[in-house]
Design an enzyme around this catalytic site. Sequence first.
Site, PDB file in Angstrom:
ATOM      1  N   SER A  45       0.907  -1.096   0.119  1.00 19.88           N
ATOM      2  CA  SER A  45      -0.018  -0.090   0.071  1.00 19.88           C
ATOM      3  C   SER A  45       0.770   1.223  -0.058  1.00 19.88           C
ATOM      4  O   SER A  45       1.927   1.119  -0.311  1.00 19.88           O
ATOM      5  CB  SER A  45      -0.718   0.067   1.133  1.00 19.88           C
ATOM      6  OG  SER A  45      -2.015   0.939   0.949  1.00 19.88           O
ATOM      7  N   ASN A  46       0.360   2.396   0.344  1.00 19.54           N
ATOM      8  CA  ASN A  46       1.002   3.607   0.431  1.00 19.54           C
ATOM      9  C   ASN A  46       0.630   4.539   1.578  1.00 19.54           C
ATOM     10  O   ASN A  46      -0.360   4.068   2.322  1.00 19.54           O
ATOM     11  CB  ASN A  46       1.048   4.285  -0.968  1.00 19.54           C
ATOM     12  CG  ASN A  46      -0.489   4.837  -1.345  1.00 19.54           C
ATOM     13  OD1 ASN A  46      -1.060   5.581  -0.586  1.00 19.54           O
ATOM     14  ND2 ASN A  46      -0.990   3.904  -2.268  1.00 19.54           N
ATOM     15  N   HIS A  47       1.045   5.674   1.558  1.00 21.12           N
ATOM     16  CA  HIS A  47       1.005   6.530   2.895  1.00 21.12           C
ATOM     17  C   HIS A  47      -0.256   7.605   2.830  1.00 21.12           C
ATOM     18  O   HIS A  47      -0.349   8.326   3.693  1.00 21.12           O
ATOM     19  CB  HIS A  47       2.184   7.422   3.373  1.00 21.12           C
ATOM     20  CG  HIS A  47       3.470   6.438   3.945  1.00 21.12           C
ATOM     21  ND1 HIS A  47       3.345   5.915   5.115  1.00 21.12           N
ATOM     22  CD2 HIS A  47       4.648   6.343   3.371  1.00 21.12           C
ATOM     23  CE1 HIS A  47       4.589   5.125   5.314  1.00 21.12           C
ATOM     24  NE2 HIS A  47       5.081   5.567   4.362  1.00 21.12           N
ATOM     25  N   ALA A  53      -4.863   7.343  -3.879  1.00 23.20           N
ATOM     26  CA  ALA A  53      -3.345   7.259  -3.982  1.00 23.20           C
ATOM     27  C   ALA A  53      -3.450   5.529  -4.612  1.00 23.20           C
ATOM     28  O   ALA A  53      -3.294   4.700  -3.831  1.00 23.20           O
ATOM     29  CB  ALA A  53      -2.489   7.229  -3.075  1.00 23.20           C
TER      30      ALA A  53
END
Length: 225
Positions: free
Chosen positions: A33-35, A100
Site C-alpha cells: 500500500s502507500n501513505h 493514491a
Amino acid sequence: EKHFSAEQQLNNIKITITAGPTREAIDPVRYISNHSSGKMGFALAQAAAAMGAQVTLISGPVQLATPAGVTRIDVTTAEQMLEAALAQATQNDIFIGCAAVADYRVAQVASEKMKKTASDSIELKLVKNPDIIAAVAALTVQRPFTVGFAAETQNVVQYAKDKLTRKKLDLICANDVSGTELGFNSDHNAVTLVWQHGEQALPAQPKADLAKAIMQHIYAQFSAN
Ligand code: CTP
Ligand code: CA
C-alpha cells in the site's frame, strides 16, 4: 473580491470522489500500500456536500469519519475501486480521482500465509493495476468532467501536465510533495491547478479551505465546458 455564496452553488450537481490508498494483498496477512491518509479526498467530499452537491465517496482503507450528507463506498483494492468508479461515473457530472491507487498488485496472491524460507531473498512478481481515472476519462457516453491529482517531487507542473494529456483529463491538481510537510498525512496542502490552456497556484492552507477553493475552480471550469 468575488461576492457569491459558496453555499448551495453545487445544487443538483452529482460528484464522485475517490480517496485514500488502495491495498493489494500479498497473502492473507500482508499487503502492498502507500501513505495516503485520504484527508484531501474527504475534505473535497465535505466541501462539495456543503456546497449542495450530491457526493459519492469511494474510499480505500482510511481512518476518517464520513462527512455529513456524503454517500460512502468502501473498497480495498484498485480493481474494486475501478469497478465502483465505473458504476458511479456515468451517473455523475464530475469525477475527482484523489485516491493514491497502488500502481501494481501482486501477480499471484498466496492463499495461505507465506512462510519464511532459508533463502536470504525472495521475489514478488507485480502486475500493473488498471488506471481508474484514465478509464473514466475514456468513457464515450455520459463521460463526467474528470479531475485528477498528481503528487510529484520534481518538475511538478510539467509532470502534472503530462498526466493531464496522457489520461485525457479536464483538470489536474498538482501537489508538490518534495521534502515538505505538505501532502500525505498533513492537515495543510498547496496545489497548482493545471488544465490544457492554463494553470493557477493555490497557496498552502488548511485542507478544508483548500478543498473549497479547489471545488469552486472545478465547478467554474465544469460550467464553462
Ligand atoms: N490514478 C488512477 N489509477 C491508477 C493510478 C493513478 O486513477 N492506477 C489516478 C490518481 O487517482 C490520480 C492520477 O491518476 O488522480 C495521478 O496519479 P499518479 O500516481 O500521480 O499517476 P501515475 O499515472 O500512476 O504516475 P506515477 O508514475 O507518477 O505514479
Ligand atoms: Ca502512481
